[in-house]
Design an enzyme around this catalytic site. Structure first.
Site, PDB file in Angstrom:
ATOM      1  N   LYS A   1      -9.320   8.198   1.660  1.00 63.35           N
ATOM      2  CA  LYS A   1      -9.665   6.879   1.806  1.00 63.35           C
ATOM      3  C   LYS A   1     -11.277   6.888   2.217  1.00 63.35           C
ATOM      4  CE  LYS A   1      -5.323   4.418   1.984  1.00 63.35           C
ATOM      5  NZ  LYS A   1      -4.278   5.629   2.167  1.00 63.35           N
TER       6      LYS A   1
ATOM      7  N   PHE B   1       2.012  -3.163   3.984  1.00 63.25           N
ATOM      8  CA  PHE B   1       2.122  -4.645   4.759  1.00 63.25           C
ATOM      9  C   PHE B   1       3.853  -4.848   4.669  1.00 63.25           C
ATOM     10  CE2 PHE B   1      -2.235  -6.799   4.277  1.00 63.25           C
ATOM     11  CZ  PHE B   1      -2.735  -5.960   5.350  1.00 63.25           C
TER      12      PHE B   1
ATOM     13  N   HIS C   1      -9.787   2.262   0.003  1.00 68.39           N
ATOM     14  CA  HIS C   1      -8.144   1.685  -0.101  1.00 68.39           C
ATOM     15  C   HIS C   1      -7.865   1.066  -1.257  1.00 68.39           C
ATOM     16  CE1 HIS C   1      -4.228   1.295   0.919  1.00 68.39           C
ATOM     17  NE2 HIS C   1      -4.291   0.610   1.936  1.00 68.39           N
TER      18      HIS C   1
ATOM     19  N   HIS D   1      -2.434   8.450   5.698  1.00 71.21           N
ATOM     20  CA  HIS D   1      -2.814   6.986   5.149  1.00 71.21           C
ATOM     21  C   HIS D   1      -4.110   6.735   5.378  1.00 71.21           C
ATOM     22  CE1 HIS D   1      -1.616   3.111   3.370  1.00 71.21           C
ATOM     23  NE2 HIS D   1      -1.992   2.659   4.706  1.00 71.21           N
TER      24      HIS D   1
ATOM     25  N   GLU E   1      -0.977   6.067  13.430  1.00 70.32           N
ATOM     26  CA  GLU E   1      -0.696   7.012  12.601  1.00 70.32           C
ATOM     27  C   GLU E   1      -0.616   8.452  13.298  1.00 70.32           C
ATOM     28  OE1 GLU E   1      -1.106   9.143   7.974  1.00 70.32           O
ATOM     29  OE2 GLU E   1      -2.552   7.514   8.812  1.00 70.32           O
TER      30      GLU E   1
ATOM     31  N   CYS F   1       0.699  -1.275  -0.027  1.00 73.73           N
ATOM     32  CA  CYS F   1      -0.044  -0.125  -0.043  1.00 73.73           C
ATOM     33  C   CYS F   1       1.092   1.359  -0.076  1.00 73.73           C
ATOM     34  CB  CYS F   1      -0.822   0.019   1.070  1.00 73.73           C
ATOM     35  SG  CYS F   1      -2.185  -1.373   1.168  1.00 73.73           S
TER      36      CYS F   1
END
Length: 424
Positions: A344, A408, A349, A312, A323, A169
């Site tokens: 998002k 990830f 996403h 994010h 975050e 991502c």
């Protein structure tokens, strides 16, 4: 190819294929209006899955960007990348033939997380049915992620560097960062960069369900993606592509190009912690943000210049909390005065495409002086206590802004852009 002195990098073109719109104007208008692109899955029958919703691209017409033969050969993630790239090239004023550009000094750097997963599922079904002779000769080319960058290069005649980064991502952000560095330090003049993804498939949804990563708010699709909200229950899968034309500053100025923003810095790091979960102390995110700020300091930027952050912001319990903590650690008490939002909440996403789409949004935010909202933020999580621009877009003149992407494997990327003309 290297230059003795770092060169400045302008954003001169943008192209978007997203769940809330196709093209720059409809997409940006939808984002500022807080429109959600999430709905019940139509690509396949989702019955039996825990999650039956996703943020699909609607009304995409590949024939506007590719010939009929190519459409049959190229998986959807490739088609999206080509469409967004051609949109960006047209928007830049260079055109799809990149008029006046030395094609040996023009390249492509893209991000993609999973590539042609639908193609893999389809051909596996053929194999399982006992018909190996019916496997498509285009199965492998349609499967591998780097074919998106390769086809974009073919369609636009890009003979310089050609990369596809598969850093989950964070891939789109890493790709834009790579393109920025190739122009700044490597002597290249123009780079097409961003991300692309299309993996709303039965296997992908089932896989993310097995991880308990997806929202199951199936009865209220438009309210399912709710970053930083106390009632968030997972992310919503999206698809699409976001592409930028990055161009050497003096070249862009000399031809009278519209400059959306200047790329000022890029930072990357790794959590080195867990394959899917971020550390609670946000250490990897902190490292990437600090690296981007240090990189941008060579252009005279100080942390106080950051006036907005495109987070994010995935709508998962772990990411949003970590975050938030990381932003507070990097910016200290001033973090409370920095507006932060997650687009998002509207696009879902987009996985490997997220960073590219959000880099385009960052450039638009700076150029237009409008910060997108965080949709569905109705019940703020006490652990997420920053100014997330809830529900409604907000005007603000920005000298510089930041975009975060985390993936990830603990991979992190951060971009910083500044308003054109403020960094002369």
């Amino acid at each position: 190819m290297r230059t003795d002195k770092p060169r400045r990098v302008a954003v001169t073109g943008l192209g978007l294929v997203t769940p809330v719109g196709i093209g720059l104007k409809p997409t940006w208008e939808a984002i500022l209006a807080g429109v959600s692109g999430v709905g019940t899955i139509t690509k396949f029958e989702p019955q039996g899955l825990k999650t039956t919703i996703a943020a699909e691209v609607k009304d995409f017409k590949p024939e506007q960007w590719l010939d009929k033969k190519s459409i049959k050969r190229y998986e959807l993630f490739i088609q999206y990348a080509v469409a967004a790239s051609k949109m960006a090239a047209l928007d830049s004023g260079l055109g799809v033939s990149l008029d006046g550009v030395d094609h040996a000094k023009a390249g492509c750097a893209l991000g993609c997380g999973l590539g042609g997963l639908q193609n893999m599922e389809d051909n596996h079904n053929i194999l399982q049915a006992g018909r190996p002779d019916r496997i498509s000769p285009f199965f492998i080319p349609m499967l591998i992620g780097n074919m998106a960058a390769g086809v974009v290069a073919i369609e636009l005649g890009l003979q310089g560097p050609n990369y596809l980064l598969a850093t989950a991502c964070a891939a789109g952000t890493h790709a834009v960062g790579q393109a920025y560095q190739l122009i700044r330090d490597g002597g290249y003049d123009v780079m097409l960069s961003g991300g692309t993804e299309s993996v709303i498939t039965p296997l992908a949804v089932a896989g993310f369900n097995a991880m308990k990563a997806l929202s199951t708010r199936n009865d209220e699709p438009h309210r399912a993606s709710r970053p930083f909200d106390a009632q968030r229950d997972g992310f919503v899968m999206g698809e699409g592509s976001g592409m930028l034309v990055l161009e050497e500053w003096e070249r862009a100025k000399a031809r009278g190009a519209k400059i959306y923003a200047e790329v000022l810095g890029f930072g990357a790091s790794c959590d080195a912690y867990h394959i899917t979960a971020p550390p609670e102390d946000g250490s990897g995110a902190i490292g990437a943000m600090e690296a981007a700020l240090k990189d941008a300091s060579s252009r005279g930027l100080v942390p106080e210049d950051i006036g907005y952050i495109n987070a994010h912001g995935t709508s998962t319990g772990l990411n949003d909390k970590a975050e938030t903590y990381a932003i507070k650690k990097v910016f200290g008490e001033r973090a409370q005065q920095i507006p932060v939002s997650s687009t998002k909440s509207m696009t879902g996403h987009l996985l490997g495409a997220a960073g590219g789409v959000e880099a385009a949004f960052l450039a638009l935010t700076i150029s237009e002086g409008m910060m997108p909202p965080t949709a569905n933020l109705e019940n703020p999580d006490p652990d997420c206590d920053l100014d997330y621009v809830p529900l409604k877009a907000r005007p603000k003149v920005l000298k510089a802004a930041m975009s975060n992407s985390f993936g990830f494997g603990g991979t992190n990327g951060v971009l910083i852009m500044g308003r054109a003309g403020d960094w002369d």
